[in-house]
Design an enzyme around this catalytic site. Structure first.
Site, PDB file in Angstrom:
ATOM      1  N   GLY A 150      37.517  -6.067 -18.039  1.00 44.49           N
ATOM      2  CA  GLY A 150      37.260  -5.236 -19.342  1.00 44.49           C
ATOM      3  C   GLY A 150      37.091  -3.793 -19.166  1.00 44.49           C
ATOM      4  O   GLY A 150      37.261  -3.233 -17.990  1.00 44.49           O
TER       5      GLY A 150
ATOM      6  N   ILE B   4      34.430  -1.749 -18.946  1.00 42.28           N
ATOM      7  CA  ILE B   4      33.232  -1.224 -18.223  1.00 42.28           C
ATOM      8  C   ILE B   4      33.480  -1.741 -16.415  1.00 42.28           C
ATOM      9  O   ILE B   4      33.806  -1.235 -15.747  1.00 42.28           O
ATOM     10  CB  ILE B   4      31.689  -1.428 -18.433  1.00 42.28           C
TER      11      ILE B   4
ATOM     12  N   ASP C 297      37.841 -12.974 -15.159  1.00 40.26           N
ATOM     13  CA  ASP C 297      37.962 -12.385 -16.332  1.00 40.26           C
ATOM     14  C   ASP C 297      39.036 -13.737 -17.404  1.00 40.26           C
ATOM     15  O   ASP C 297      40.107 -13.999 -16.715  1.00 40.26           O
ATOM     16  CB  ASP C 297      38.921 -11.126 -16.395  1.00 40.26           C
ATOM     17  N   ASN C 298      38.576 -13.837 -18.482  1.00 47.76           N
ATOM     18  CA  ASN C 298      39.522 -14.637 -19.191  1.00 47.76           C
ATOM     19  C   ASN C 298      40.417 -13.819 -20.023  1.00 47.76           C
ATOM     20  O   ASN C 298      41.008 -14.312 -20.963  1.00 47.76           O
ATOM     21  CB  ASN C 298      38.806 -15.543 -20.192  1.00 47.76           C
TER      22      ASN C 298
ATOM     23  N   ALA D 131      24.628  -7.197 -16.988  1.00 49.76           N
ATOM     24  CA  ALA D 131      24.755  -6.037 -18.292  1.00 49.76           C
ATOM     25  C   ALA D 131      24.144  -6.673 -19.535  1.00 49.76           C
ATOM     26  O   ALA D 131      24.601  -7.452 -19.898  1.00 49.76           O
ATOM     27  CB  ALA D 131      26.170  -6.053 -18.321  1.00 49.76           C
TER      28      ALA D 131
ATOM     29  N   TYR E 250      23.728 -10.910 -31.556  1.00 46.09           N
ATOM     30  CA  TYR E 250      24.217 -10.372 -30.295  1.00 46.09           C
ATOM     31  C   TYR E 250      23.080  -9.875 -29.426  1.00 46.09           C
ATOM     32  O   TYR E 250      22.946 -10.316 -28.270  1.00 46.09           O
ATOM     33  CB  TYR E 250      25.073  -9.164 -30.539  1.00 46.09           C
TER      34      TYR E 250
ATOM     35  N   LYS F  82      21.549 -11.478 -25.777  1.00 46.75           N
ATOM     36  CA  LYS F  82      21.445 -10.865 -24.938  1.00 46.75           C
ATOM     37  C   LYS F  82      19.999 -10.749 -24.509  1.00 46.75           C
ATOM     38  O   LYS F  82      19.502 -10.819 -23.193  1.00 46.75           O
ATOM     39  CB  LYS F  82      21.971  -9.346 -24.785  1.00 46.75           C
TER      40      LYS F  82
END
Ligand code: UDP
Length: 326
Positions: free
Chosen positions: A12, A14, A33-34, A120, A152, A156
Protein backbone atom coordinates in the site's frame (compact mmCIF):
# COMPACT_ATOMS: atom_id res chain seq x y z
CA UNK A 1 14.79 -2.69 15.93
CA UNK A 2 14.40 -6.34 15.30
CA UNK A 3 15.71 -7.95 12.16
CA UNK A 4 12.74 -9.62 10.49
CA UNK A 5 9.66 -7.54 9.95
CA UNK A 6 6.21 -8.43 8.64
CA UNK A 7 4.22 -5.60 7.07
CA UNK A 8 0.54 -6.30 6.42
CA UNK A 9 -0.57 -3.99 3.64
CA UNK A 10 3.07 -3.63 2.60
CA UNK A 11 2.17 -2.92 -1.03
CA UNK A 12 0.00 0.00 0.00
CA UNK A 13 0.87 3.66 0.02
CA UNK A 14 2.40 3.87 3.50
CA UNK A 15 3.39 0.18 3.75
CA UNK A 16 5.55 0.31 0.62
CA UNK A 17 7.50 3.33 1.89
CA UNK A 18 7.96 1.55 5.20
CA UNK A 19 9.24 -1.58 3.43
CA UNK A 20 11.75 0.51 1.48
CA UNK A 21 13.04 2.17 4.63
CA UNK A 22 13.37 -1.10 6.55
CA UNK A 23 15.23 -2.78 3.68
CA UNK A 24 17.55 0.22 3.61
CA UNK A 25 18.27 -0.39 7.30
CA UNK A 26 19.30 -3.97 6.58
CA UNK A 27 16.11 -5.72 7.74
CA UNK A 28 14.47 -8.74 6.16
CA UNK A 29 10.97 -7.73 5.13
CA UNK A 30 7.88 -9.92 4.64
CA UNK A 31 4.91 -8.30 2.96
CA UNK A 32 1.38 -9.62 3.08
CA UNK A 33 -0.97 -7.77 0.73
CA UNK A 34 -4.11 -8.63 -1.19
CA UNK A 35 -3.44 -5.88 -3.75
CA UNK A 36 -6.92 -4.43 -3.31
CA UNK A 37 -5.91 -0.83 -2.73
CA UNK A 38 -2.18 -1.62 -2.76
CA UNK A 39 -0.31 -2.23 -5.98
CA UNK A 40 2.68 -4.09 -7.48
CA UNK A 41 3.80 -0.78 -8.96
CA UNK A 42 4.38 0.54 -5.43
CA UNK A 43 6.97 -2.21 -4.94
CA UNK A 44 8.72 -1.56 -8.26
CA UNK A 45 11.79 0.17 -6.69
CA UNK A 46 12.40 -2.80 -4.32
CA UNK A 47 10.86 -5.73 -6.17
CA UNK A 48 14.18 -7.54 -6.80
CA UNK A 49 15.61 -6.90 -3.34
CA UNK A 50 17.09 -10.14 -1.92
CA UNK A 51 15.74 -9.44 1.58
CA UNK A 52 12.16 -8.78 0.42
CA UNK A 53 9.52 -11.53 0.44
CA UNK A 54 6.11 -10.66 -0.96
CA UNK A 55 3.20 -12.95 -0.18
CA UNK A 56 -0.04 -12.17 -1.99
CA UNK A 57 -2.83 -12.91 0.45
CA UNK A 58 -5.42 -11.56 2.79
CA UNK A 59 -5.57 -10.76 6.50
CA UNK A 60 -8.68 -12.93 6.60
CA UNK A 61 -6.37 -15.95 6.01
CA UNK A 62 -5.50 -17.02 9.57
CA UNK A 63 -3.07 -19.89 8.78
CA UNK A 64 -1.14 -17.64 6.39
CA UNK A 65 -0.92 -14.93 9.05
CA UNK A 66 0.41 -17.42 11.60
CA UNK A 67 2.98 -18.68 9.08
CA UNK A 68 4.24 -15.16 8.32
CA UNK A 69 4.10 -13.89 11.88
CA UNK A 70 6.11 -16.98 12.85
CA UNK A 71 8.91 -15.89 10.53
CA UNK A 72 9.02 -12.31 11.82
CA UNK A 73 10.35 -10.66 14.98
CA UNK A 74 7.79 -7.88 14.75
CA UNK A 75 4.77 -6.75 12.76
CA UNK A 76 3.59 -3.45 11.32
CA UNK A 77 -0.15 -3.89 10.76
CA UNK A 78 -0.90 -1.40 7.99
CA UNK A 79 -3.55 -3.35 6.05
CA UNK A 80 -6.91 -1.63 6.31
CA UNK A 81 -9.78 -0.31 4.26
CA UNK A 82 -9.10 3.43 4.19
CA UNK A 83 -10.42 6.54 2.51
CA UNK A 84 -13.70 8.30 3.11
CA UNK A 85 -14.94 7.56 -0.41
CA UNK A 86 -14.18 3.83 -0.13
CA UNK A 87 -15.97 3.69 3.21
CA UNK A 88 -19.06 5.38 1.85
CA UNK A 89 -19.08 3.11 -1.20
CA UNK A 90 -18.15 -0.23 0.45
CA UNK A 91 -19.35 -0.09 4.05
CA UNK A 92 -19.44 -3.86 4.71
CA UNK A 93 -15.93 -4.42 3.43
CA UNK A 94 -14.58 -1.56 5.57
CA UNK A 95 -16.02 -2.84 8.80
CA UNK A 96 -15.13 -6.49 8.19
CA UNK A 97 -11.59 -5.87 6.95
CA UNK A 98 -10.78 -3.50 9.75
CA UNK A 99 -12.25 -5.45 12.64
CA UNK A 100 -11.97 -9.13 11.71
CA UNK A 101 -8.65 -8.66 9.90
CA UNK A 102 -7.07 -6.89 12.85
CA UNK A 103 -8.35 -9.53 15.26
CA UNK A 104 -6.64 -12.17 13.10
CA UNK A 105 -3.37 -10.25 13.04
CA UNK A 106 -3.40 -9.74 16.82
CA UNK A 107 -4.13 -13.44 17.37
CA UNK A 108 -1.30 -14.46 15.04
CA UNK A 109 1.11 -12.10 16.85
CA UNK A 110 0.07 -13.56 20.17
CA UNK A 111 0.16 -17.23 19.10
CA UNK A 112 3.62 -16.95 17.58
CA UNK A 113 5.30 -15.75 20.77
CA UNK A 114 3.83 -12.33 21.55
CA UNK A 115 5.46 -10.49 18.65
CA UNK A 116 5.72 -6.74 18.91
CA UNK A 117 2.99 -5.12 16.84
CA UNK A 118 2.59 -1.56 15.61
CA UNK A 119 -1.07 -0.96 14.80
CA UNK A 120 -1.84 1.73 12.24
CA UNK A 121 -4.90 3.62 13.42
CA UNK A 122 -6.22 6.96 12.27
CA UNK A 123 -7.19 10.47 13.32
CA UNK A 124 -10.67 9.46 12.18
CA UNK A 125 -11.10 7.78 15.61
CA UNK A 126 -11.54 11.26 17.11
CA UNK A 127 -14.76 11.40 15.09
CA UNK A 128 -16.34 14.82 15.06
CA UNK A 129 -14.70 16.07 18.22
CA UNK A 130 -14.22 19.83 18.15
CA UNK A 131 -11.01 20.13 20.17
CA UNK A 132 -8.53 22.64 18.72
CA UNK A 133 -5.94 19.89 18.71
CA UNK A 134 -6.72 16.25 19.30
CA UNK A 135 -4.95 14.66 22.24
CA UNK A 136 -4.58 10.90 22.70
CA UNK A 137 -6.77 10.91 25.82
CA UNK A 138 -9.65 12.91 24.29
CA UNK A 139 -13.14 11.45 24.13
CA UNK A 140 -14.12 9.91 20.79
CA UNK A 141 -17.30 11.46 19.39
CA UNK A 142 -18.95 9.65 16.50
CA UNK A 143 -22.04 10.56 14.52
CA UNK A 144 -25.06 8.34 14.01
CA UNK A 145 -24.67 4.81 12.66
CA UNK A 146 -26.94 5.84 9.79
CA UNK A 147 -23.96 7.81 8.42
CA UNK A 148 -21.49 5.25 7.15
CA UNK A 149 -18.52 7.61 7.34
CA UNK A 150 -18.30 6.93 11.08
CA UNK A 151 -17.99 3.19 10.56
CA UNK A 152 -14.35 3.70 9.63
CA UNK A 153 -13.33 5.58 12.78
CA UNK A 154 -15.48 3.29 14.88
CA UNK A 155 -13.92 0.16 13.37
CA UNK A 156 -10.41 1.45 14.01
CA UNK A 157 -11.42 2.40 17.58
CA UNK A 158 -12.48 -1.23 18.11
CA UNK A 159 -9.06 -2.28 16.73
CA UNK A 160 -7.42 -0.06 19.34
CA UNK A 161 -9.54 -1.49 22.16
CA UNK A 162 -8.69 -5.00 21.01
CA UNK A 163 -4.96 -4.29 20.74
CA UNK A 164 -4.88 -2.75 24.21
CA UNK A 165 -6.88 -5.70 25.56
CA UNK A 166 -4.28 -8.12 24.13
CA UNK A 167 -1.60 -5.97 25.73
CA UNK A 168 -3.25 -5.97 29.15
CA UNK A 169 -4.40 -9.55 29.27
CA UNK A 170 -1.54 -11.32 27.51
CA UNK A 171 1.31 -8.86 27.54
CA UNK A 172 1.28 -8.46 23.75
CA UNK A 173 3.68 -5.58 23.05
CA UNK A 174 1.50 -3.24 20.97
CA UNK A 175 2.07 0.36 19.94
CA UNK A 176 -0.87 2.25 18.42
CA UNK A 177 -0.28 5.09 15.99
CA UNK A 178 -3.05 7.47 14.95
CA UNK A 179 -2.03 8.79 11.57
CA UNK A 180 -3.16 12.28 10.54
CA UNK A 181 -3.57 12.98 6.80
CA UNK A 182 -0.44 11.23 5.59
CA UNK A 183 0.33 12.18 1.98
CA UNK A 184 3.04 11.71 -0.62
CA UNK A 185 4.03 9.71 -3.69
CA UNK A 186 1.99 6.53 -4.38
CA UNK A 187 -1.14 7.78 -2.65
CA UNK A 188 -4.03 7.50 -5.05
CA UNK A 189 -7.00 9.83 -5.22
CA UNK A 190 -9.54 7.10 -6.00
CA UNK A 191 -10.73 6.80 -2.42
CA UNK A 192 -11.07 10.47 -1.60
CA UNK A 193 -7.55 11.62 -0.62
CA UNK A 194 -7.46 15.30 -1.37
CA UNK A 195 -3.81 15.98 -2.29
CA UNK A 196 -3.40 13.48 -5.17
CA UNK A 197 -6.88 14.45 -6.39
CA UNK A 198 -6.07 18.16 -6.53
CA UNK A 199 -2.65 17.56 -8.12
CA UNK A 200 -4.11 15.22 -10.77
CA UNK A 201 -6.91 17.66 -11.55
CA UNK A 202 -4.36 20.46 -12.01
CA UNK A 203 -2.13 18.27 -14.21
CA UNK A 204 -5.13 17.40 -16.38
CA UNK A 205 -6.12 21.05 -16.65
CA UNK A 206 -9.44 20.23 -14.96
CA UNK A 207 -10.94 22.42 -12.25
CA UNK A 208 -9.59 21.74 -8.75
CA UNK A 209 -12.71 20.63 -6.87
CA UNK A 210 -12.96 21.89 -3.30
CA UNK A 211 -15.78 20.32 -1.32
CA UNK A 212 -17.93 22.69 0.73
CA UNK A 213 -16.66 26.18 1.56
CA UNK A 214 -12.99 25.12 1.69
CA UNK A 215 -12.56 26.54 5.19
CA UNK A 216 -12.10 23.08 6.69
CA UNK A 217 -8.62 22.62 8.15
CA UNK A 218 -6.16 19.72 7.88
CA UNK A 219 -2.47 19.13 8.71
CA UNK A 220 -0.66 17.14 6.04
CA UNK A 221 2.43 15.05 6.75
CA UNK A 222 4.84 13.60 4.22
CA UNK A 223 4.86 9.81 4.21
CA UNK A 224 8.67 9.79 4.70
CA UNK A 225 8.28 11.67 7.97
CA UNK A 226 5.55 9.26 9.04
CA UNK A 227 7.55 6.09 8.38
CA UNK A 228 10.55 7.58 10.20
CA UNK A 229 8.33 8.21 13.22
CA UNK A 230 6.88 4.69 13.09
CA UNK A 231 10.34 3.10 13.08
CA UNK A 232 11.54 5.25 15.98
CA UNK A 233 8.44 4.41 18.02
CA UNK A 234 8.85 0.69 17.28
CA UNK A 235 12.43 0.91 18.56
CA UNK A 236 11.48 2.52 21.85
CA UNK A 237 10.48 -0.04 24.51
CA UNK A 238 8.79 2.66 26.58
CA UNK A 239 6.21 3.17 23.85
CA UNK A 240 4.71 -0.29 24.30
CA UNK A 241 1.08 -0.27 25.43
CA UNK A 242 0.62 3.33 24.34
CA UNK A 243 -1.16 5.42 21.71
CA UNK A 244 0.56 8.18 19.72
CA UNK A 245 -0.74 10.83 17.35
CA UNK A 246 1.58 10.90 14.33
CA UNK A 247 1.60 13.90 12.04
CA UNK A 248 2.54 17.54 12.23
CA UNK A 249 0.54 20.44 13.56
CA UNK A 250 0.92 22.88 10.70
CA UNK A 251 -2.68 23.68 9.73
CA UNK A 252 -3.94 24.68 6.28
CA UNK A 253 -7.42 25.23 4.89
CA UNK A 254 -8.48 23.11 1.92
CA UNK A 255 -9.01 26.31 -0.09
CA UNK A 256 -5.44 27.38 0.62
CA UNK A 257 -4.26 23.88 -0.34
CA UNK A 258 -6.08 24.22 -3.68
CA UNK A 259 -4.36 27.58 -4.26
CA UNK A 260 -0.94 26.11 -3.47
CA UNK A 261 -1.55 23.20 -5.83
CA UNK A 262 -2.60 25.62 -8.56
CA UNK A 263 0.54 27.70 -8.05
CA UNK A 264 2.94 24.74 -8.05
CA UNK A 265 1.30 22.47 -10.62
CA UNK A 266 -0.68 24.57 -13.09
CA UNK A 267 -1.26 28.32 -12.68
CA UNK A 268 -3.98 28.12 -15.35
CA UNK A 269 -6.13 25.69 -13.37
CA UNK A 270 -9.41 26.98 -11.97
CA UNK A 271 -10.75 26.27 -8.49
CA UNK A 272 -14.36 25.17 -8.22
CA UNK A 273 -16.49 24.51 -5.13
CA UNK A 274 -18.86 21.58 -5.09
CA UNK A 275 -21.25 20.51 -2.36
CA UNK A 276 -20.58 17.58 -0.04
CA UNK A 277 -23.90 16.16 -1.14
CA UNK A 278 -22.72 16.04 -4.74
CA UNK A 279 -19.35 14.57 -3.71
CA UNK A 280 -20.42 11.97 -1.14
CA UNK A 281 -24.22 11.78 -1.25
CA UNK A 282 -26.81 13.01 1.21
CA UNK A 283 -26.07 13.33 4.91
CA UNK A 284 -22.27 13.45 4.67
CA UNK A 285 -20.61 15.18 7.61
CA UNK A 286 -17.11 16.56 7.17
CA UNK A 287 -14.66 17.30 9.95
CA UNK A 288 -14.03 21.02 10.17
CA UNK A 289 -10.69 21.08 11.96
CA UNK A 290 -8.37 18.10 12.19
CA UNK A 291 -5.16 18.92 13.95
CA UNK A 292 -3.00 16.69 16.15
CA UNK A 293 -1.48 17.46 19.51
CA UNK A 294 1.93 15.85 18.97
CA UNK A 295 3.49 16.70 22.33
CA UNK A 296 3.42 13.05 23.40
CA UNK A 297 5.16 11.97 20.19
CA UNK A 298 7.82 14.66 20.59
CA UNK A 299 8.55 13.47 24.12
CA UNK A 300 8.86 9.85 23.01
CA UNK A 301 11.11 10.18 19.97
CA UNK A 302 13.46 12.56 18.23
CA UNK A 303 11.02 13.78 15.56
CA UNK A 304 10.96 16.85 13.35
CA UNK A 305 8.86 16.60 10.20
CA UNK A 306 11.23 17.50 7.36
CA UNK A 307 8.83 18.08 4.47
CA UNK A 308 6.50 21.07 4.26
CA UNK A 309 3.35 21.29 2.17
CA UNK A 310 5.15 22.68 -0.89
CA UNK A 311 7.60 19.73 -0.86
CA UNK A 312 4.68 17.34 -0.52
CA UNK A 313 2.80 18.84 -3.47
CA UNK A 314 5.98 18.78 -5.57
CA UNK A 315 6.68 15.12 -4.71
CA UNK A 316 3.11 14.09 -5.49
CA UNK A 317 3.28 15.97 -8.79
CA UNK A 318 6.60 14.33 -9.75
CA UNK A 319 5.19 10.93 -8.90
CA UNK A 320 1.97 11.42 -10.88
CA UNK A 321 4.02 12.52 -13.87
CA UNK A 322 6.33 9.50 -13.62
CA UNK A 323 5.50 6.08 -15.03
CA UNK A 324 5.35 4.61 -11.52
CA UNK A 325 1.59 4.93 -11.21
CA UNK A 326 -0.75 1.92 -11.22
N1 UDP B 1 -11.71 17.24 -0.25
C1 UDP B 1 -11.95 18.14 -1.29
N2 UDP B 1 -11.88 17.66 -2.57
C2 UDP B 1 -11.58 16.37 -2.87
C3 UDP B 1 -11.33 15.46 -1.81
C4 UDP B 1 -11.40 15.94 -0.50
O1 UDP B 1 -12.21 19.32 -1.05
O2 UDP B 1 -11.53 16.01 -4.07
C5 UDP B 1 -11.77 17.73 1.15
C6 UDP B 1 -12.57 16.86 2.09
O3 UDP B 1 -13.94 17.22 2.09
C7 UDP B 1 -11.91 17.15 3.42
C8 UDP B 1 -10.45 17.40 3.04
O4 UDP B 1 -10.45 17.71 1.64
O5 UDP B 1 -12.43 18.30 4.01
C9 UDP B 1 -9.52 16.21 3.29
O6 UDP B 1 -10.10 15.07 2.68
P1 UDP B 1 -9.41 13.65 2.68
O7 UDP B 1 -10.42 12.67 2.16
O8 UDP B 1 -8.09 13.73 2.00
O9 UDP B 1 -9.09 13.37 4.21
P2 UDP B 1 -10.01 13.38 5.54
O10 UDP B 1 -11.34 13.99 5.25
O11 UDP B 1 -10.09 11.96 5.95
O12 UDP B 1 -9.22 14.22 6.51
Amino acid sequence: MMEKVLITGGAGFIGSHLAEKLLGEGKEVFILDNFSTGSRVNLEPIKDHPRLHVKPGDISDKPLLVELAGKADMIFHMAAAVGVKLIVEKPVNTIETNIIGTENVLKAASETGNKKLVLASTSEVYGKGTEKKFHEEDDLIFGSTTHSRWSYGCSKAIDEFLALAYHRSQGLPVIIVRLFNTVGPRQVGDYGMVVPRFVQQAINGDPICVYGDGKQVRCFTHVNDVVNALCLLADNEECVGQIFNVGNDDPVTIKKLAEKVRKIVNPNATIKHISYQKAYGAGFEDIRVRRPDISKLLKAIEYTPKAGLNDIIQDVKDHLLSDLTP
